[in-house]
Scaffold this active site. Structure first.
Site, PDB file in Angstrom:
ATOM      1  N   SER A  63      -0.866 -12.471   7.916  1.00 28.31           N
ATOM      2  CA  SER A  63      -1.221 -12.393   6.494  1.00 28.31           C
ATOM      3  C   SER A  63      -1.239 -13.777   5.856  1.00 28.31           C
ATOM      4  O   SER A  63      -0.295 -14.557   6.014  1.00 28.31           O
ATOM      5  CB  SER A  63      -0.215 -11.511   5.749  1.00 28.31           C
ATOM      6  OG  SER A  63      -0.421 -11.604   4.348  1.00 28.31           O
ATOM      7  N   VAL A  93      -3.924  -3.607   5.060  1.00 27.14           N
ATOM      8  CA  VAL A  93      -2.725  -4.444   5.042  1.00 27.14           C
ATOM      9  C   VAL A  93      -2.614  -5.202   6.364  1.00 27.14           C
ATOM     10  O   VAL A  93      -2.666  -4.592   7.439  1.00 27.14           O
ATOM     11  CB  VAL A  93      -1.449  -3.588   4.824  1.00 27.14           C
ATOM     12  CG1 VAL A  93      -0.219  -4.494   4.795  1.00 27.14           C
ATOM     13  CG2 VAL A  93      -1.558  -2.786   3.535  1.00 27.14           C
ATOM     14  N   GLU A 101     -12.072  -7.827  -0.926  1.00 27.10           N
ATOM     15  CA  GLU A 101     -10.963  -7.871  -1.884  1.00 27.10           C
ATOM     16  C   GLU A 101     -11.306  -8.880  -2.979  1.00 27.10           C
ATOM     17  O   GLU A 101     -11.101 -10.084  -2.798  1.00 27.10           O
ATOM     18  CB  GLU A 101      -9.658  -8.265  -1.193  1.00 27.10           C
ATOM     19  CG  GLU A 101      -9.152  -7.235  -0.204  1.00 27.10           C
ATOM     20  CD  GLU A 101      -7.778  -7.577   0.369  1.00 27.10           C
ATOM     21  OE1 GLU A 101      -7.251  -8.669   0.044  1.00 27.10           O
ATOM     22  OE2 GLU A 101      -7.227  -6.767   1.142  1.00 27.10           O
TER      23      GLU A 101
END
Length: 247
Positions: free
Chosen positions: A167, A161, A219
């Protein structure tokens, strides 16, 4: 008498020789230190030159140029979102939001997938700073509940995360895409995206084998809009966004 004198002279010569030997040893040691120092300085200069001329991938992560194009902005654990960054959002049918500028391309890509019998959905779109912080906090708590220490839980959580402010989801031009499970599987969606997303301006942001460069583990669901031209070049060369700017 002469014998005594001779012995004295021999001892004197030996003393002189010993002193001379000591002086030579001292000079040799000093010369050796200077030589080692010069070699070390020389090697440091070579290394500095190498890092300057041929920066390592990790070094380049800290010096990625700021693109004038909004869709080529690089955000990762080393490059935070600019403080003046603003985004206008469009809400999707499932309540998720994306930057309004990428919505037409996202819709076009999803329409093409559905024609091929693949049914993707945006599981995660835009996030606020606070939402990103909550996701990180929840991940840390989950690891602690599994028996991890606080420090290990934080370290492990940050591998999965991003810290708030680093992000891509806060940009609004990145989406996590999964399948409509009633019609497709995640693997089917990931396979289709990997082969076709670049035609609509999207890239697999965190490919396999690029973690040390992107700072994020593989991912297969995370896609990021970079424009058709950049997406096709990144896809054809098998590189990630950071490498696109390096080269």
């Amino acid at each position: 008498m002469y014998a005594i004198r001779y012995k004295e002279l021999v001892k004197k010569d030996e003393g002189i020789n010993n002193n001379m030997a000591k002086k030579r040893d001292k000079k040799n040691k000093l010369r050796g230190k200077w030589l080692r120092g010069i070699i070390i300085v020389y090697l440091l200069l070579i290394l500095c030159n190498l890092f300057h001329e041929f920066p390592s991938r990790l070094g380049n992560l800290h010096s990625i140029p700021v693109s004038e194009e909004w869709y080529l902005i690089v955000v990762n654990r080393w490059n935070e979102i600019p403080e003046d960054y603003r985004v206008e959002l469009t809400e999707l049918s499932n309540g998720q939001k994306v930057d309004s500028r990428i919505y037409p391309y996202l819709q076009e890509m999803f329409d093409a997938a559905r024609k091929d019998g693949i049914y993707p959905v945006v599981r995660e779109g835009y996030r606020t700073y606070d939402e990103q912080q909550k996701i990180l906090d929840d991940k840390i708590k989950a690891y602690i509940n599994e028996g991890y220490s606080q420090s290990r839980a934080e370290r492990t959580a940050k591998e999965w995360v991003a810290l708030p402010g680093t992000s891509e989801h806060q940009l609004g031009i990145a989406v996590d895409i999964n399948a409509d499970k009633s019609k497709s599987s995640n693997d089917e969606v990931y396979t289709w995206l990997a082969a076709n997303a670049h035609n609509y301006g999207f890239i697999l942001r965190y490919p396999q084998g690029k973690q040390e460069i992107t700072g994020t583990s593989y991912e297969p669901w995370h896609y990021r809009y970079v424009g058709v031209d950049a997406a096709r070049e990144i896809y054809e060369r098998g590189i990630c966004l950071e490498e696109y700017f390096e080269q």
